[in-house]
Design an enzyme around this catalytic site. Sequence first.
Site, PDB file in Angstrom:
ATOM      1  N   GLU A 104       0.830  -1.207   0.000  1.00  0.00           N
ATOM      2  CA  GLU A 104       0.000   0.000   0.000  1.00  0.00           C
ATOM      3  C   GLU A 104       0.866   1.259   0.000  1.00  0.00           C
ATOM      4  O   GLU A 104       0.450   2.313  -0.468  1.00  0.00           O
ATOM      5  CB  GLU A 104      -0.951  -0.021   1.216  1.00  0.00           C
ATOM      6  CG  GLU A 104      -2.160   0.864   1.040  1.00  0.00           C
ATOM      7  CD  GLU A 104      -3.242   0.639   2.092  1.00  0.00           C
ATOM      8  OE1 GLU A 104      -3.026  -0.146   3.037  1.00  0.00           O
ATOM      9  OE2 GLU A 104      -4.302   1.262   1.963  1.00  0.00           O
ATOM     10  N   HIS A 127       7.512 -26.607   0.658  1.00  0.00           N
ATOM     11  CA  HIS A 127       6.689 -27.654   0.048  1.00  0.00           C
ATOM     12  C   HIS A 127       5.488 -27.048  -0.671  1.00  0.00           C
ATOM     13  O   HIS A 127       4.494 -27.734  -0.910  1.00  0.00           O
ATOM     14  CB  HIS A 127       6.255 -28.647   1.127  1.00  0.00           C
ATOM     15  CG  HIS A 127       7.437 -29.286   1.795  1.00  0.00           C
ATOM     16  ND1 HIS A 127       7.980 -30.480   1.385  1.00  0.00           N
ATOM     17  CD2 HIS A 127       8.225 -28.846   2.808  1.00  0.00           C
ATOM     18  CE1 HIS A 127       9.035 -30.769   2.128  1.00  0.00           C
ATOM     19  NE2 HIS A 127       9.203 -29.782   2.995  1.00  0.00           N
ATOM     20  N   LYS A 133     -13.903   2.773  -2.803  1.00  0.00           N
ATOM     21  CA  LYS A 133     -14.653   3.206  -1.611  1.00  0.00           C
ATOM     22  C   LYS A 133     -15.832   4.084  -2.033  1.00  0.00           C
ATOM     23  O   LYS A 133     -16.941   3.936  -1.522  1.00  0.00           O
ATOM     24  CB  LYS A 133     -13.743   4.043  -0.701  1.00  0.00           C
ATOM     25  CG  LYS A 133     -12.871   3.258   0.232  1.00  0.00           C
ATOM     26  CD  LYS A 133     -12.276   4.244   1.246  1.00  0.00           C
ATOM     27  CE  LYS A 133     -11.107   3.651   1.970  1.00  0.00           C
ATOM     28  NZ  LYS A 133     -10.415   4.617   2.813  1.00  0.00           N
TER      29      LYS A 133
HETATM   30  O1  PA5 Z   1      -2.735   2.052   5.879  1.00  0.00           O
HETATM   31  C1  PA5 Z   1      -3.840   2.536   5.793  1.00  0.00           C
HETATM   32  O2  PA5 Z   1      -4.051   3.744   5.971  1.00  0.00           O
HETATM   33  C2  PA5 Z   1      -5.056   1.680   5.535  1.00  0.00           C
HETATM   34  O3  PA5 Z   1      -4.758   0.409   5.118  1.00  0.00           O
HETATM   35  C3  PA5 Z   1      -5.898   1.602   6.794  1.00  0.00           C
HETATM   36  O4  PA5 Z   1      -5.194   0.940   7.814  1.00  0.00           O
HETATM   37  C4  PA5 Z   1      -7.252   0.902   6.561  1.00  0.00           C
HETATM   38  O5  PA5 Z   1      -7.862   1.419   5.418  1.00  0.00           O
HETATM   39  C5  PA5 Z   1      -8.161   1.112   7.748  1.00  0.00           C
HETATM   40  O6  PA5 Z   1      -8.338   2.477   7.943  1.00  0.00           O
HETATM   41  P1  PA5 Z   1      -8.864   3.072   9.303  1.00  0.00           P
HETATM   42  O7  PA5 Z   1      -7.880   2.757  10.375  1.00  0.00           O
HETATM   43  O8  PA5 Z   1      -8.967   4.537   9.048  1.00  0.00           O
HETATM   44  O9  PA5 Z   1     -10.196   2.448   9.580  1.00  0.00           O
END
Ligand code: PA5
Length: 461
Positions: free
Chosen positions: A289, A315, A429
């Site tokens: 990410e 494996h 989203k």
């Molecule tokens: O790294 C990030 O920002 C995202 O992967 C969040 O962890 C994820 O979308 C969850 O978001 P939030 O903590 O705002 O609910």
Amino acid sequence: MPISLDYTFMLSDAVSGGVAPDVFAATGAAFRSAHASVESRRRSGELGFLDLPTNRVLATQVLEFVVATRGVYRDVVLLGIGGSALGPTALRNALRPPQWNMLGAESRGELPRLHVLDNVDPVTIAATLGRVQLAETLFLVISKSGGTAETMAQYLVVRDRLIAAGVPLARHLVFVTDPTKGALRPIAIAEGIPALDIPANIGGRFSVLSPVGTLPAALIGIDIEALLAGAGDMTRRCNTDDLATNPAGAYAVLQWLSDSTGGKRIHVLMPYADALRDIAAWFVQLWAESLGKARADGEHVGPTPLPALGTTDQHAQVQLFMEGPIDKTFTFIAVDSAGDDLTIPGAHADVPDLAYLGGHSLWELLDVERRATTGALAARGRPSMTLLIERVDAWHVGGLMMFFEIATAYAGALYGINAFDQPGVELGKRFTYGMMGRPGFDAARAEFEALPQSNAARVIR
Ligand code: PA5
């Protein structure tokens, strides 16, 4: 013993597919610039994760909450997703005995089980809620943004159950969220629900050392002071622009060079310890990410992280690793000392396929297999490096997690992208909000409906 990084087998004088030593040496200037960029963002207050090891206010809030509630709850259920779930899961599985939730109270003492609900699959949620006694359960609602649809939906389901059971919300809910933004904070204030802060300058996947990770960890008895101390040690070690002594810097540079100049686009993380399996899952989110981005010049960049586990994946995936495309680097995590080792009993002296194992230990076998796999990959020109930790404890796990977070920050600078945003997840989203009827998202719904839809003629039934 500090965490060490052995990158011998990432270089082409040891492994044909590795990075040429002179190319690595010549990246000193690029690394100094990456380090300067990370430092400058830190100084401007953007990179709060680097300050977590020394944030006494947050650690004290967590420890005070845990002391005040010790012995009150038999179960803790964490509602969260992404960075709000992967870090706590990795900490539980690394730093508590195996299958913690299966242990009886005689083994756990007054410490609760920790269940992590990181999806909205109703089957899992209903099963978990059906198994716990609500009157003896604490629900942690963890969301940096305080608005993530999945976590908010889980919260609404849980809240409804608590109300129906006549259980006081303020004693059975805790929010961990942004200090001011999002939907959770005003609810906490209005309803007297305890709420701990995720500092505004820390994003989800960099939040494991904030109350996102430290609160659930401390509730189940993990030594968060040691966790933060290990992370602090790593932060200090990486406070240099000298590639020869900065482990996260060397890791980031070697991964970036392997990808951008050597076509090694897949970065495998393969711990040789069951306890660290979920550190690899946590790393996958962090690396993917943070680094998978559309760069300003129009290039699409980012290595693909791949989790594996030694010896289990020998494996499953190692055939691919050995003979498939030469497009991967491998990072092994080795643990120096086993803790509880088991000697393999000698038996079947007349069966050579078994008899040779007798007298060795299981830990020895695990470690020999790691070295054998490293050597086998090297013999096929496939580069790898090894992180060595003395043992799996809170200090070393804190150090490992900080190592990967700092490496990610450097890698972002080297790739020329912002490692701390995630614009690519926004469109999906918005479509979801539109289809679920969220006010203000009618246009997103229309945009989704204007896309090509599934063609019945192309569905094989
Ligand atoms: O790294 C990030 O920002 C995202 O992967 C969040 O962890 C994820 O979308 C969850 O978001 P939030 O903590 O705002 O609910």
